[in-house]
Design an enzyme around this catalytic site. Structure first.
Site, short mmCIF file in Angstrom:
data_model
loop_
_atom_site.label_atom_id
_atom_site.label_comp_id
_atom_site.label_asym_id
_atom_site.label_seq_id
_atom_site.Cartn_x
_atom_site.Cartn_y
_atom_site.Cartn_z
N ASP A 34 -13.73 0.46 -23.76
CA ASP A 34 -14.30 -0.81 -23.30
C ASP A 34 -13.23 -1.89 -23.35
O ASP A 34 -12.47 -1.98 -24.33
CB ASP A 34 -15.49 -1.21 -24.17
CG ASP A 34 -16.27 -2.38 -23.58
OD1 ASP A 34 -17.09 -2.15 -22.69
OD2 ASP A 34 -16.02 -3.52 -24.02
N ASN A 47 -13.45 -12.88 -17.46
CA ASN A 47 -13.93 -13.15 -16.10
C ASN A 47 -14.29 -14.62 -15.92
O ASN A 47 -13.98 -15.24 -14.90
CB ASN A 47 -15.15 -12.28 -15.81
CG ASN A 47 -14.85 -11.14 -14.87
OD1 ASN A 47 -13.78 -11.08 -14.28
ND2 ASN A 47 -15.78 -10.22 -14.73
N ASP A 55 -10.90 -8.06 -11.65
CA ASP A 55 -10.67 -6.81 -10.92
C ASP A 55 -9.26 -6.29 -11.15
O ASP A 55 -9.03 -5.08 -11.28
CB ASP A 55 -10.90 -7.03 -9.42
CG ASP A 55 -12.37 -7.21 -9.08
OD1 ASP A 55 -13.22 -6.92 -9.95
OD2 ASP A 55 -12.67 -7.64 -7.95
N GLU A 60 -17.07 -2.74 -17.33
CA GLU A 60 -15.74 -2.68 -17.94
C GLU A 60 -15.59 -1.48 -18.86
O GLU A 60 -14.67 -1.44 -19.68
CB GLU A 60 -15.46 -3.98 -18.72
CG GLU A 60 -16.32 -4.19 -19.94
CD GLU A 60 -17.63 -4.90 -19.66
OE1 GLU A 60 -18.16 -5.52 -20.60
OE2 GLU A 60 -18.10 -4.86 -18.51
#
Length: 411
Positions: free
Chosen positions: A269, A277, A286, A311
């Site tokens: 993770d 983000n 991304d 993620e």
């Protein structure tokens, strides 16, 4: 800016293997029984029809248009079976087909997939229809000047190295092949790599027009190559994550169904990804996911990485115990934590080599970020027999890693 590497060209393995098998088979065709030789002349049509049906089913408009081109090409070639084109009309048709088909294949390769019955699809149908009308116009009586001009390119001292292909067609085929190869290598598109195989088979079919059985064999091969490209592309859509290029969770589920009793699973993770983000935006997020995926793809110990969702990633280690993979996972964690990613901007270097040199002399700060990952790992055992149980145990270990401060491997 992307650069082509040896890994990019593995996508051409299947078309190349089928073409090699076809070239091997052609000299042996006359040994077939007469009934099969008669059937061979008509074999391209069902092969093309099957590929067209697959293209419609999987909504692959570009491939469908190329199948139409193959059907028209084989129809035109059949009119000159076992001999060179004779007469002005046959000459003009052969000239037009061998010149326009390669250019159209290259054009469809450069186009985006936009469906079949959409506005873009109808425009492409009209574009092909317009070309067909021009060729028909050039073939009809009364257009002697145009026919003489086209046929002159074909009949002139013009055979290149003894090939029946008209001289204008040869640079068109070469140029189209280079464009399609570059496109497929960069985009890793099975359909585009199949387009290259189709071009080679089409050139071989046109070159062998004066020899019995050569043209139908290569036209059938072209249809098979493109059909496999459509199937492979559709498989990738279902089993490969588009953003990272890793196999998807669906592919992981399929892989887990035939694992042996001994294996390990690592759940990975990206730490604080939501905050990342929110701070830098989804485009940078991304970038981070692609970076992590690239590092995971290189994990050693026989591990294979999958995009699990969001993620979160999974690494599957067949025939490995937990102790055997811990070192590999720790190396992976450190490699990602030590990597400084320069955020994309107008002054970001175009090449990866220049970017690496830039990063080596840049302090951590604005415009350059790093990410960390947490990893939980578990192995199959008498208590954890089902793959779902092993994944659950690895997921629990992942939460322990996060609870202990993140950026670590937990069992």
């Amino acid at each position: 800016m992307n650069t082509l590497t040896a890994r990019h060209f593995t996508i051409f393995v299947i078309p190349a293997a089928l073409l090699a098998a076809t070239f091997w088979f052609v000299p042996r065709v006359p040994e077939l029984p007469p009934a099969r030789l008669e059937l061979l002349a008509h074999l391209p049509y069902p092969a093309i029809a099957l590929g067209a049906i697959l293209s419609i089913h999987f909504h692959r408009g570009r491939a469908l248009f190329v199948f139409f081109l193959l059907a028209v090409s084989h129809w035109s070639f059949q009119g000159n079976a076992a001999e060179l084109p004779r007469g002005i009309e046959a000459t003009v048709l052969f000239q037009a087909v061998t010149l326009l088909v390669p250019l159209n294949i290259a054009l469809f390769s450069l186009m985006r997939e936009r469906g079949i019955i959409t506005v873009a699809g109808r425009v492409r149908f009209a574009f092909l229809g317009f070309q067909a009308l021009l060729v028909w116009w050039a073939m009809t009586p009364g257009h002697v000047a145009g026919q003489q001009l086209l046929a002159g390119h074909f009949t002139g001292a013009g055979m290149v190295a003894g090939s029946p292909l008209p001289p204008p067609a040869i640079p068109a085929i070469v140029l189209s092949g280079l464009l399609v190869a570059a496109r497929a290598g960069l985009k890793q598109s099975p359909v585009d790599s199949a387009f290259l195989g189709v071009l080679v088979a089409f050139a071989a079919a046109g070159n062998g027009i004066a020899h019995p059985h050569v043209t139908p064999v290569f036209m059938t091969a072209a249809a098979v190559i493109l059909s496999l490209g459509v199937l492979k592309d559709s498989y990738n859509m279902a089993f490969r994550d588009e953003l990272t290029g890793l196999p998807s969770r669906r592919a992981l589920s399929e892989q887990l169904t035939w694992l042996g009793r001994r294996y390990s699973v690592a759940m990975v993770d990206v730490d604080h990804f939501k905050k990342f983000n929110d701070t830098y935006g989804h485009d940078v997020g991304d970038q981070v996911l692609r970076l992590v995926a690239a590092k995971l793809r290189g994990v050693g110990g026989g591990g294979k990485a999958y995009r699990y969702g969001g993620e979160e990633f999974t690494i599957l280690f067949p025939n490995r115990t937990r102790e055997e993979v811990l070192g590999r996972l720790e190396e992976l964690r450190r490699a990602i934590a030590d990597y400084r990613m320069r955020l994309r901007s107008s002054d970001r270097p175009a090449s990866s080599r220049e970017g690496k040199r830039h990063r080596s002399g840049m302090p951590q700060g604005r415009g350059c970020v790093s990410v960390t990952i947490s990893i939980g790992v578990a192995e199959s055992s008498g208590e954890l027999r089902r793959p779902a149980d092993v994944i659950k145990a690895a997921d629990d270990a992942l939460y322990r890693a996060k609870g202990r401060g993140r950026n670590q491997v937990s069992t």
